[in-house]
Design an enzyme around this catalytic site. Structure first.
Site, PDB file in Angstrom:
ATOM      1  N   LYS A 197     -19.748 -10.600 -38.905  1.00 39.96           N
ATOM      2  CA  LYS A 197     -19.006 -11.862 -38.784  1.00 39.96           C
ATOM      3  C   LYS A 197     -19.136 -12.461 -37.390  1.00 39.96           C
ATOM      4  O   LYS A 197     -19.171 -13.685 -37.239  1.00 39.96           O
ATOM      5  CB  LYS A 197     -17.536 -11.642 -39.162  1.00 39.96           C
ATOM      6  CG  LYS A 197     -16.788 -10.602 -38.339  1.00 39.96           C
ATOM      7  CD  LYS A 197     -15.885 -11.221 -37.328  1.00 39.96           C
ATOM      8  CE  LYS A 197     -15.062 -10.163 -36.623  1.00 39.96           C
ATOM      9  NZ  LYS A 197     -14.260 -10.699 -35.522  1.00 39.96           N
ATOM     10  N   THR A 198     -19.247 -11.612 -36.359  1.00 37.63           N
ATOM     11  CA  THR A 198     -19.398 -12.159 -35.007  1.00 37.63           C
ATOM     12  C   THR A 198     -20.725 -12.891 -34.869  1.00 37.63           C
ATOM     13  O   THR A 198     -20.817 -13.955 -34.249  1.00 37.63           O
ATOM     14  CB  THR A 198     -19.305 -11.033 -33.959  1.00 37.63           C
ATOM     15  OG1 THR A 198     -18.069 -10.333 -34.131  1.00 37.63           O
ATOM     16  CG2 THR A 198     -19.382 -11.595 -32.552  1.00 37.63           C
TER      17      THR A 198
ATOM     18  N   ASP B  21     -11.460 -16.819 -34.506  1.00 39.59           N
ATOM     19  CA  ASP B  21     -11.819 -15.443 -34.847  1.00 39.59           C
ATOM     20  C   ASP B  21     -10.554 -14.649 -35.164  1.00 39.59           C
ATOM     21  O   ASP B  21      -9.479 -14.925 -34.606  1.00 39.59           O
ATOM     22  CB  ASP B  21     -12.573 -14.804 -33.674  1.00 39.59           C
ATOM     23  CG  ASP B  21     -13.288 -13.514 -34.080  1.00 39.59           C
ATOM     24  OD1 ASP B  21     -13.406 -13.249 -35.299  1.00 39.59           O
ATOM     25  OD2 ASP B  21     -13.721 -12.778 -33.182  1.00 39.59           O
ATOM     26  N   GLU B  22     -10.676 -13.652 -36.030  1.00 33.34           N
ATOM     27  CA  GLU B  22      -9.558 -12.757 -36.391  1.00 33.34           C
ATOM     28  C   GLU B  22      -8.338 -13.554 -36.863  1.00 33.34           C
ATOM     29  O   GLU B  22      -7.202 -13.296 -36.447  1.00 33.34           O
ATOM     30  CB  GLU B  22      -9.190 -11.850 -35.208  1.00 33.34           C
ATOM     31  CG  GLU B  22     -10.334 -11.033 -34.640  1.00 33.34           C
ATOM     32  CD  GLU B  22     -10.777  -9.888 -35.564  1.00 33.34           C
ATOM     33  OE1 GLU B  22     -10.210  -9.752 -36.667  1.00 33.34           O
ATOM     34  OE2 GLU B  22     -11.695  -9.145 -35.181  1.00 33.34           O
TER      35      GLU B  22
ATOM     36  N   GLN C   1      -7.856  -6.387 -43.241  1.00 32.07           N
ATOM     37  CA  GLN C   1      -7.732  -5.750 -41.927  1.00 32.07           C
ATOM     38  C   GLN C   1      -6.580  -6.335 -41.113  1.00 32.07           C
ATOM     39  O   GLN C   1      -6.561  -6.237 -39.891  1.00 32.07           O
ATOM     40  CB  GLN C   1      -9.035  -5.874 -41.137  1.00 32.07           C
ATOM     41  CG  GLN C   1     -10.206  -5.134 -41.766  1.00 32.07           C
ATOM     42  CD  GLN C   1     -11.413  -5.085 -40.838  1.00 32.07           C
ATOM     43  OE1 GLN C   1     -11.429  -4.396 -39.826  1.00 32.07           O
ATOM     44  NE2 GLN C   1     -12.447  -5.826 -41.201  1.00 32.07           N
TER      45      GLN C   1
ATOM     46  N   ARG D 114     -14.320   2.544 -40.188  1.00 32.84           N
ATOM     47  CA  ARG D 114     -14.846   2.773 -38.833  1.00 32.84           C
ATOM     48  C   ARG D 114     -16.040   3.729 -38.880  1.00 32.84           C
ATOM     49  O   ARG D 114     -16.815   3.810 -37.925  1.00 32.84           O
ATOM     50  CB  ARG D 114     -13.786   3.396 -37.916  1.00 32.84           C
ATOM     51  CG  ARG D 114     -12.534   2.577 -37.628  1.00 32.84           C
ATOM     52  CD  ARG D 114     -12.810   1.164 -37.234  1.00 32.84           C
ATOM     53  NE  ARG D 114     -12.785   0.295 -38.426  1.00 32.84           N
ATOM     54  CZ  ARG D 114     -13.233  -0.937 -38.461  1.00 32.84           C
ATOM     55  NH1 ARG D 114     -13.781  -1.464 -37.391  1.00 32.84           N
ATOM     56  NH2 ARG D 114     -13.171  -1.658 -39.567  1.00 32.84           N
TER      57      ARG D 114
END
Length: 804
Positions: free
Chosen positions: A66-67, A258-259, A289, A643
């Site tokens: 996504k980044t 973002d986020e 998340q 993770r």
């Protein structure tokens, strides 16, 4: 006016009409021809980059790039001439993320990105806006000025304490941190003092909202703002002054966030107000998340994006570039149990990989020993499926900080290098150092450093001047500081409340020192008594800050650690030695952190210990937030599993010390939500049944096996002859001996001899190395232990009964 020069320059640049540079028009970029930075994007990423007009929700799963999509979108806006850098608002949550985003855009364009003043965090951008319109905050003759000061947490608490004292409120009952937490919560929800709901305004002894109003007025008098004000003031200015809002709406032609799943109400309103005009807003986030509800994040912000922005396009990034198919399937199967989600399914082109491993242990100490052995095996290359691994490739993710103690102790004992990410090591934490200072002073009254650390912790009215008086007396008479304190009090040189409290403290320490020297006094109970009678435990119980419960858990874990030692001195020596050995940087270190701190990180090998109901999911979260809290805990589990790149291992313990008592614990409800086809169960079925576990004795009935235990019973590894023989004996094995205080004599030891193999419920199987009356010296896997003969039984299995 010089402070506005840069701002005005950016404003002038933004006011200029957006144009397509001649060089780009000559290259045909504006005609939509392919550009190099789009190469390598998958179809969903490319759609996210090229969908520039209108509201877009980029629903990006863990490890889906996504980044890359977000930064490429910025580059695309610039190269297509849709906006100049000064008209793009790009918001992140951390300065580090903002720097990374800017660097990535520069690499994509092959040049340094200049003139992007609006790429930053919510707070850094809000400061720029607020300094431009500071005079719009306030009423009457009292207004904020552009050169306002931003208060840090310490300054905020100091100011609140002044207000509390002026209102004659007992700060011991109503701590300033509690009021600070209330005010911060209201500001996160964009509530000014006049908008605080009636039901909440009576918080803090009925004066919460009134004190909030006084606090805001005092901030204006000081020409100051706290961090919550930076967003709150911007929102109130935008709502009250449409002309100002229109100016900023015109400036920001494109907004990227973002986020987005971590935004609170104030951030949500801030963004929605700015995006109303052009509606060119792209929010990137993952509802699965959203794990920061405890600090104000609202997962509902991302869930209702399509309602807030009708006609919005939702683009799902589901192709994962991080983890194996088994890890993704396990995580997806788990999170599917949540009702409040938009829904997506992660997938990968990668093939094969290990299943998620699941194993239970007798207790938390056995769990730490096993994980330590596994890490050493990975590091030594003894697990052929994953090959030899650097310690830097391995992480342990815990639900609560107090879980770290068992791992830190184990790793220090076996010399395994580790680092704690997101906080200090266990024995370096403030509350642990304070408690250890009490223990040190009780053992050695001449320890002046320990005295100086705790003489006024908790507050006893012994200030700096009083301590200087004690120091002068001690130097003049050749005394230790605690003796100097007693002398000062006796002579009347220090009176009042501080003198009375100091007299009580020195008397207490004298009693504790005598108890520390008395071998008949239980040192674990003495430690608990010191922390309770000193008021140190009560200090943290009355502290309403978010980290206070965690500090209390750490103190309980510290007391638990004393059980493995004969006395306080032995424990203090152990800690001093292991901490000395831990000094210095290591080339390779295992990473230990909480699940919250792990968000955004990735490791080839991940251990997830403590998956037990009450611990994970957290009982406190469920009690305080009900189903909403449970779903956030499940999202936290999803974050933990994702993770892992190659191997994830989930562990749980059948017994764990909670609130000072050993308690049987049940496997987390999340375990049975994992899809069976993607989990390899390693737990012996006898852990909770067949007389092995303390839980088997609950209410006089055996513990009913769950699906997990049924899967364990059918696992191929337990079909070996050795395991079957052990399984046949399970029913005949005597029930475990409970740790109830009893009067014992030397007779139980008579049935043992040096060299015998014995079984202890906590330490496992070991060999007797010495016998003294009713006490046995046994070498266990964890080291030598002195245990009472009544607490062990002859080891039932022979060497050939090992199931593997």
């Amino acid at each position: 006016m010089s402070q506005f020069d840069d701002f005005d320059a950016f404003e002038a640049a933004a006011a200029a009409p957006a144009r397509i540079p001649l060089s780009q028009r000559a290259m045909g970029a504006a005609a939509g021809q392919p550009t190099p930075y789009l190469d390598g994007l998958n179809p969903a990423q490319r759609q996210a980059v090229e969908t520039l007009d209108g509201p877009v929700l980029l629903l990006a799963g863990a490890g889906t790039g996504k980044t890359r999509a977000l930064t490429t979108r910025i580059a695309h806006l610039l190269t297509q001439g849709r906006a100049t850098p000064g008209r793009i608002l790009a918001v992140t949550f951390t300065n580090k993320a903002a720097r990374e985003m800017k660097d990535r855009v520069a690499r994509l364009l092959g040049e340094t990105v200049e003139g992007m003043p609006w790429l930053g965090t919510f707070h850094s951008i809000s400061v720029k806006i607020l300094r431009r319109h500071a005079e719009l905050v306030g009423a009457g003759d009292l207004h904020l000025k552009p050169g306002f000061t931003i208060l840090d947490t310490d300054d905020q608490l100091r100011l609140l304490k002044q207000l509390i004292a002026a209102e004659n409120i007992d700060e011991k009952r109503w701590p300033a941190r509690m009021l600070a937490g209330l005010i911060d919560g209201w500001k996160n929800r964009a509530l000014t003092p006049s908008r605080v709901p009636a039901g909440e305004s009576q918080a803090y002894d009925g004066r919460g909202a009134a004190l909030y109003e006084q606090y805001q007025r005092r901030l204006l008098e000081l020409n100051a703002a706290d961090f919550g004000d930076l967003l709150l003031h911007c929102v109130t200015i935008f709502q009250a002054h449409p002309d100002v809002l229109a100016q900023w709406q015109d400036r920001f032609r494109y907004i990227l966030v973002d986020e987005y799943q971590d935004t609170n109400v104030a951030q949500y309103l801030w963004l929605r107000l700015l995006a109303q005009a052009h509606r060119n807003i792209c929010c990137v986030g993952d509802d699965d998340q959203s794990i920061y509800g405890w600090r104000g994040a609202e997962v509902g912000n991302i869930l209702r994006f399509e309602q807030d922005f009708p006609g919005a396009q939702v683009i799902r990034l589901e192709q994962n570039y991080r983890s194996t198919p088994h890890i993704l399937a396990a995580a997806s199967g788990l999170i599917a149990a949540n009702k409040g989600r938009l829904g997506k399914t992660l997938w990968t082109e990668a093939q094969g990989g290990e299943k998620v491993r699941l194993i239970g242990h007798w207790d938390s100490e056995a769990e730490a020993r096993w994980i330590g052995e596994e890490i050493e095996a990975f590091h030594g290359g003894h697990r052929h499926s994953v090959g030899k691994r650097s310690l830097n490739d391995i992480a342990i993710l815990v639900r609560a900080t107090h879980q770290m103690r068992a791992f830190e102790d184990r790793f220090l004992t076996i010399g395994l290098p580790y680092r704690v990410i997101g906080g200090p090591r266990f024995y370096e934490r403030q509350e642990i150092r304070d408690a250890m200072a009490y223990f040190r002073l009780a053992v050695s009254p001449t320890d002046d450093l320990a005295f100086e650390r705790i003489v006024n912790v908790p507050k006893r009215g012994v200030g700096e001047k009083a301590i200087q008086t004690i120091q002068r007396e001690a130097r003049a008479e050749g005394l230790s500081l605690i003796e100097g304190a007693a002398s000062v009090v006796a002579s009347g040189a220090l009176g009042g409340k501080g003198g009375a409290n100091l007299r009580a403290f020195t008397a207490q320490m004298g009693r504790w020192h005598a108890d520390a020297l008395d071998t008949t006094v239980n040192h674990v109970e003495l430690a608990e008594k010191m922390l309770d009678e000193s008021g140190y435990t009560a200090m943290w119980q009355n502290d309403k800050s978010p980290d206070a419960p965690g500090r209390l858990e750490n103190l309980k874990e510290l007391v638990k650690a004393l059980e493995g030692f004969e006395n306080l001195q032995g424990f203090l020596d152990h800690v001093a030695l292991v901490m000395d050995a831990a000094e210095g940087e290591q080339a390779e270190e295992v990473s230990i952190m909480t699940l919250h701190a792990a968000k955004g990180m990735e490791y080839p090998i991940v251990f997830l210990p403590g998956w037990e109901d009450g611990l994970f999911p957290s009982q406190r979260s469920m009690d305080e937030s009900g189903l909403k809290g449970l779903e956030e805990e499940r999202r936290l589990a999803y974050v933990g599993i994702t993770r892992a790149e190659e191997l994830a291992t989930i562990t749980f313990a059948g017994n764990r010390r909670m609130y000072g008592q050993w308690q049987s614990s049940l496997p987390s409800r999340f375990i049975d939500e994992l899809p069976e086809d993607h989990v390899e169960v390693l737990t012996p079925p006898g852990l909770y049944g067949g007389g092995f576990g303390a839980a088997a004795q609950s209410f006089g009935q055996p513990f009913a096996p769950s699906m997990m235990h049924e899967r364990a019973a059918s696992a191929d590894v337990y079909n070996s002859p050795g395991w079957k023989r052990m399984q046949e004996r399970a029913g005949a094995r005597p029930a475990p001996v409970h740790r109830t205080p009893v009067v014992i004599d030397a007779e139980p030891a008579a049935r043992f001899s040096v060299g015998d193999r014995v079984f202890h419920q906590k330490f496992g199987t070991g060999t007797i190395m010495g016998i003294a009356e009713d006490t046995l010296t046994v070498e266990f896997p964890a080291g030598f232990k002195n245990v009472k003969a009544s607490y062990v039984q002859p080891a039932a299995a022979s060497a050939d009964d090992v199931p593997f």
